[in-house]
Design an enzyme around this catalytic site. Structure first.
Site, short mmCIF file in Angstrom:
data_model
loop_
_atom_site.label_atom_id
_atom_site.label_comp_id
_atom_site.label_asym_id
_atom_site.label_seq_id
_atom_site.Cartn_x
_atom_site.Cartn_y
_atom_site.Cartn_z
N HIS A 1 0.85 -1.20 0.00
CA HIS A 1 0.00 0.00 0.00
C HIS A 1 0.88 1.24 0.00
CE1 HIS A 1 1.21 -0.38 4.20
NE2 HIS A 1 0.93 0.91 4.34
N ASP B 1 0.98 5.25 1.80
CA ASP B 1 0.34 5.95 2.92
C ASP B 1 -0.43 7.15 2.37
OD1 ASP B 1 1.45 4.14 4.66
OD2 ASP B 1 3.15 5.41 5.19
N HIS C 1 4.75 0.24 -0.14
CA HIS C 1 5.57 -0.57 0.77
C HIS C 1 4.72 -1.65 1.40
CE1 HIS C 1 3.97 2.96 2.85
NE2 HIS C 1 3.98 2.26 3.97
N ARG D 1 9.04 -8.13 15.49
CA ARG D 1 9.39 -6.79 15.02
C ARG D 1 8.35 -5.82 15.53
NH1 ARG D 1 8.09 -3.97 9.97
NH2 ARG D 1 9.48 -2.19 9.87
C1 GA4 Z 1 -2.12 2.61 5.69
C2 GA4 Z 1 -1.23 3.57 6.51
C3 GA4 Z 1 -1.67 3.71 7.94
O1 GA4 Z 1 -1.28 2.55 8.67
C4 GA4 Z 1 -3.20 3.89 8.06
C5 GA4 Z 1 -3.86 2.70 7.45
C6 GA4 Z 1 -5.39 2.70 7.50
C7 GA4 Z 1 -5.91 2.04 8.75
O2 GA4 Z 1 -5.32 1.06 9.24
O3 GA4 Z 1 -6.92 2.50 9.25
C8 GA4 Z 1 -5.82 2.04 6.17
C9 GA4 Z 1 -4.55 2.04 5.27
C10 GA4 Z 1 -3.57 2.91 6.00
C11 GA4 Z 1 -4.82 2.58 3.87
C12 GA4 Z 1 -6.12 2.05 3.25
C13 GA4 Z 1 -7.26 1.90 4.29
C14 GA4 Z 1 -6.93 2.80 5.48
C15 GA4 Z 1 -6.41 0.66 6.22
C16 GA4 Z 1 -7.12 0.57 4.90
C17 GA4 Z 1 -7.49 -0.55 4.32
C18 GA4 Z 1 -3.57 4.21 9.50
C19 GA4 Z 1 -3.65 4.89 7.08
O4 GA4 Z 1 -3.85 6.07 7.28
O5 GA4 Z 1 -3.88 4.30 5.87
#
Ligand code: GA4
Ligand code: GA4
Length: 319
Positions: free
Chosen positions: A194, A196, A251, A261
């Protein structure tokens, strides 16, 4: 015939490349140029000589390990009083759309005021020690994120060098802090591919490998954990605000079969109502028009949460 399980990781596509490590104590203009180059090429770099005191990092790591060492019922209970559905403790459940991974996490709102509010409602620590630990880390990492964003603006030649920082040091910023804990397990995918969604991510991990970044689709580069460094990655909003000059790096995390980890991520985000658009200086002869339409972070966040983890939501906002 060997059928790959959805969780299997294809080792043949893993390549070793020395990713950029940038020494923040070097001459400012040089540092700014190196940061811009790394953000264009990889959307990822490590920073050393970041001046965050070691005890702030150590205390935060200890808070995380203490938390994950608690019995499952206690973890769920401790972190269940958050006022938002997404925040708090989660296990294997990465997204709303069935995205799973071999990870447990504690997701906290990263704005200063929110941490103090939560501490009075969920804290089980009467001395407020953890509150101070989490706030000190939050403050330090936000300051570092701002320093890096200023250097980016300088390196890009944007006259208003606080153009990116005003979003994340705003009192209503929607920044997040996330502890991820990956138990030792045979090689498998722990947190799927994914990017960010926010502006910038600063990540720390204990000295156990697991993070990989992607250059072209299907080619993975392991990031070697460096105890002296913070890893920085460009988020979707920064790609938009640089009119596509910086890349929001994809990433993922894979399990480590020997050791647990733990990573701690700070996601620097704007307030929900902030308008995201590239400044005029980002429209250049190489990029003569705006690649993305203007939108609010609330709009973008909504799109993010309605899709699956690996979906490329940035494309929905192209002009
Ligand atoms: C990925 C990056 C961060 O961990 C996060 C994730 C978010 C979540 O866990 O609530 C998301 C993911 C992240 C991107 C797509 C959506 C939202 C889970 C998901 C399937 C906190 C963020 O901001 O985006
Ligand atoms: C951080 C991780 C765990 O140690 C903890 C902490 C909790 C506490 O009561 O000590 C918190 C902190 C931790 C996050 C924000 C709130 C709550 C102190 C604090 C300021 C037990 C947890 O669950 O969250």
């Amino acid at each position: 015939m060997v059928v790959a399980s959805p969780n299997s990781i294809q080792t043949e596509k893993i390549v070793s490349i020395n990713l950029p490590t940038i020494d923040l104590s070097k001459e400012r203009a040089t540092v700014a140029k190196l940061i811009v180059k790394a953000s264009e090429e990889y959307g990822f770099f490590n920073v050393i000589n970041h001046r965050i005191p070691q005890h702030i990092i150590d205390n935060m790591e200890e808070a995380g390990f203490d938390f994950f060492a608690k019995p499952a019922s206690q973890k769920a209970k401790l972190a269940s009083n958050y006022d938002s559905v997404r925040l708090g403790y989660g296990c294997k459940n990465i997204g709303f759309n069935g995205d799973v991974g071999e990870v447990e996490y504690l997701l906290l709102n990263g704005s200063a005021s929110h941490i103090s509010k939560i501490s009075t409602t969920i804290s089980n620590d009467p001395s407020n020690f953890r509150y101070r630990v989490v706030s000190a880390y939050r403050d330090a990492v936000e300051e570092l994120a701002c320093e890096i964003l200023e250097l980016m603006a300088e390196g890009l030649g944007v006259p208003n060098t606080s153009i990116f920082t005003t979003f994340i040091n705003h009192p209503d910023s929607d920044s997040l802090l996330r502890f991820n804990h990956y138990p030792p397990l045979p090689p498998s995918l722990a947190f799927g591919d994914h990017s960010d969604p926010q502006i910038i991510t600063l990540l720390r991990s204990n000295p156990v490998s697991g993070l990989q970044i992607s250059l072209q689709h299907g080619l993975w580069i392991p990031v070697l954990p460096d105890p002296k460094a913070f890893s920085v990655n460009v988020g979707d909003l920064l790609q938009v605000m640089t009119n596509g000059r910086f890349v929001s790096v994809r990433h993922r995390a894979v399990t480590n079969s020997e050791k647990a980890r733990m990573s701690i991520a700070y996601f620097g985000a704007p307030p929900l109502n902030a308008c995201i658009v590239a400044p005029p200086e980002m429209v250049t002869p190489e990029r003569p028009s705006l690649l993305f339409r203007a939108f609010t972070w609330a709009e973008y966040k909504k799109a993010t949460y309605s899709l699956r983890l690996g979906d490329t939501r940035i494309d929905l906002f192209r002009n």
